[in-house]
Motif scaffolding. Structure first.
Motif, PDB file in Angstrom:
ATOM      1  N   ILE A 161       0.833  -1.204   0.000  1.00 23.46           N
ATOM      2  CA  ILE A 161       0.000   0.000   0.000  1.00 23.46           C
ATOM      3  C   ILE A 161       0.870   1.258   0.000  1.00 23.46           C
ATOM      4  CG2 ILE A 161      -1.832   1.254   1.233  1.00 23.46           C
ATOM      5  CD1 ILE A 161      -2.671  -1.570   0.185  1.00 23.46           C
ATOM      6  N   ASP A 162       1.992   1.195   0.733  1.00 22.19           N
ATOM      7  CA  ASP A 162       2.875   2.359   0.835  1.00 22.19           C
ATOM      8  C   ASP A 162       4.309   1.865   1.002  1.00 22.19           C
ATOM      9  OD1 ASP A 162       3.723   5.015   1.013  1.00 22.19           O
ATOM     10  OD2 ASP A 162       3.017   5.293   3.077  1.00 22.19           O
ATOM     11  N   ARG A 163       5.258   2.691   0.607  1.00 25.77           N
ATOM     12  CA  ARG A 163       6.679   2.345   0.722  1.00 25.77           C
ATOM     13  C   ARG A 163       7.496   3.618   0.867  1.00 25.77           C
ATOM     14  NH1 ARG A 163       5.076   0.749  -4.529  1.00 25.77           N
ATOM     15  NH2 ARG A 163       5.472  -1.434  -4.132  1.00 25.77           N
ATOM     16  N   LYS A 164       8.678   3.456   1.452  1.00 22.62           N
ATOM     17  CA  LYS A 164       9.581   4.593   1.638  1.00 22.62           C
ATOM     18  C   LYS A 164      11.012   4.066   1.711  1.00 22.62           C
ATOM     19  CE  LYS A 164      10.490   8.376   4.850  1.00 22.62           C
ATOM     20  NZ  LYS A 164      10.018   9.669   4.396  1.00 22.62           N
ATOM     21  N   LYS A 165      11.961   4.882   1.235  1.00 21.00           N
ATOM     22  CA  LYS A 165      13.397   4.563   1.321  1.00 21.00           C
ATOM     23  C   LYS A 165      14.108   5.740   1.966  1.00 21.00           C
ATOM     24  CE  LYS A 165      13.523   2.487  -3.218  1.00 21.00           C
ATOM     25  NZ  LYS A 165      14.214   2.516  -4.502  1.00 21.00           N
ATOM     26  N   TRP A 166      15.243   5.438   2.614  1.00 21.25           N
ATOM     27  CA  TRP A 166      16.081   6.521   3.108  1.00 21.25           C
ATOM     28  C   TRP A 166      17.539   6.093   3.168  1.00 21.25           C
ATOM     29  CZ3 TRP A 166      12.379   4.284   6.375  1.00 21.25           C
ATOM     30  CH2 TRP A 166      12.879   3.559   7.456  1.00 21.25           C
ATOM     31  N   THR A 167      18.393   7.098   3.253  1.00 22.94           N
ATOM     32  CA  THR A 167      19.840   6.866   3.285  1.00 22.94           C
ATOM     33  C   THR A 167      20.308   6.651   4.720  1.00 22.94           C
ATOM     34  OG1 THR A 167      20.300   9.217   3.491  1.00 22.94           O
ATOM     35  CG2 THR A 167      20.212   8.313   1.249  1.00 22.94           C
ATOM     36  N   ASN A 168      21.558   6.228   4.847  1.00 23.12           N
ATOM     37  CA  ASN A 168      22.178   6.043   6.155  1.00 23.12           C
ATOM     38  C   ASN A 168      23.613   6.580   6.100  1.00 23.12           C
ATOM     39  OD1 ASN A 168      22.341   5.095   8.851  1.00 23.12           O
ATOM     40  ND2 ASN A 168      23.473   3.310   8.140  1.00 23.12           N
ATOM     41  N   TRP A 208      25.613   8.903   1.535  1.00 22.48           N
ATOM     42  CA  TRP A 208      24.816  10.130   1.651  1.00 22.48           C
ATOM     43  C   TRP A 208      23.731  10.184   0.582  1.00 22.48           C
ATOM     44  CZ3 TRP A 208      24.713  13.861   5.353  1.00 22.48           C
ATOM     45  CH2 TRP A 208      25.732  13.818   6.312  1.00 22.48           C
ATOM     46  N   PHE A 209      23.937   9.466  -0.542  1.00 21.05           N
ATOM     47  CA  PHE A 209      23.037   9.563  -1.689  1.00 21.05           C
ATOM     48  C   PHE A 209      22.305   8.272  -2.031  1.00 21.05           C
ATOM     49  CE2 PHE A 209      26.709  12.364  -2.219  1.00 21.05           C
ATOM     50  CZ  PHE A 209      26.060  13.593  -2.183  1.00 21.05           C
ATOM     51  N   THR A 210      22.820   7.144  -1.550  1.00 20.34           N
ATOM     52  CA  THR A 210      22.266   5.843  -1.914  1.00 20.34           C
ATOM     53  C   THR A 210      21.349   5.341  -0.806  1.00 20.34           C
ATOM     54  OG1 THR A 210      24.345   5.376  -3.066  1.00 20.34           O
ATOM     55  CG2 THR A 210      22.870   3.511  -2.659  1.00 20.34           C
ATOM     56  N   PRO A 211      20.075   5.089  -1.108  1.00 22.64           N
ATOM     57  CA  PRO A 211      19.170   4.587  -0.068  1.00 22.64           C
ATOM     58  C   PRO A 211      19.671   3.274   0.526  1.00 22.64           C
ATOM     59  CG  PRO A 211      17.923   5.273  -1.990  1.00 22.64           C
ATOM     60  CD  PRO A 211      19.386   5.298  -2.373  1.00 22.64           C
TER      61      PRO A 211
END
Length: 173
Positions: free
Chosen positions: A140-147, A160-163
């Motif tokens: 239903i929903d999804r999200k990505k973030w960097t570390n 800094w740029f790659t999820p």
């Protein structure tokens, strides 16, 4: 548990995503043993029970017996040899799960001291989506973030740029 590297950003974004989709009145089965994020969920009023440390690749009894409406799995599926079996055994109709994404510039994580703290899978987002869909879940929903890290170098710059993390909210089809 985190050896001085507490994941503040990951916990904050994970909690915001959970809060967006899951009410505090919905009972939760959290896959994996009780951990610092379990405490965060409980502190904010979620009713959470955890699996007991059994090898859920082999023994899905506690998952199958649970009456929880929601199952959470935060950085669990990458440790399993057969996440498909676990996903199929879930009785609840809602799932919030996150996984570390495969980084093309870094090998899979492997602790030298803890045999449970190893990644058998590091998914690309499409692979995790496919796994969920094949196991009977609709995303239903999804999200990505960097570390990002505070280290200097080529790979730390790429972080800094790659999820690195991917989270989904899915419902049983």
């Amino acid at each position: 548990m985190y050896e001085g590297k507490f994941p503040h950003k990951r916990y904050k974004l994970t909690f915001q995503f959970l809060q967006k989709h899951i009410s505090t009145t919905s009972p939760i089965l959290d896959l994996g043993v009780e951990n610092p994020f379990t405490k965060v969920m409980k502190d904010y009023g979620y009713k959470v029970e955890n699996t007991k440390g059994e090898d859920i690749d082999i023994d899905t009894t506690n998952i199958e017996k649970s009456n929880a409406e929601v199952v959470t799995a935060f950085e669990i599926f990458e440790h399993l040899l057969s996440p498909f079996t676990v996903l199929k055994s879930i009785k609840g109709n809602k799932l919030v799960a996150s996984v570390p994404l495969r980084l093309w510039f870094s090998t899979a994580y492997r602790s030298k001291t803890d045999k449970w703290d190893r990644h058998y899978h590091e998914f690309e987002d499409w692979q995790f989506d496919w796994l969920l869909e094949k196991a009977g879940w609709k995303i239903i929903d999804r999200k990505k973030w960097t570390n990002p890290t505070k280290k200097i170098g080529f790979r730390p710059t790429l972080r800094w740029f790659t999820p690195r993390y991917y989270i989904v909210y899915a419902e049983r089809r």
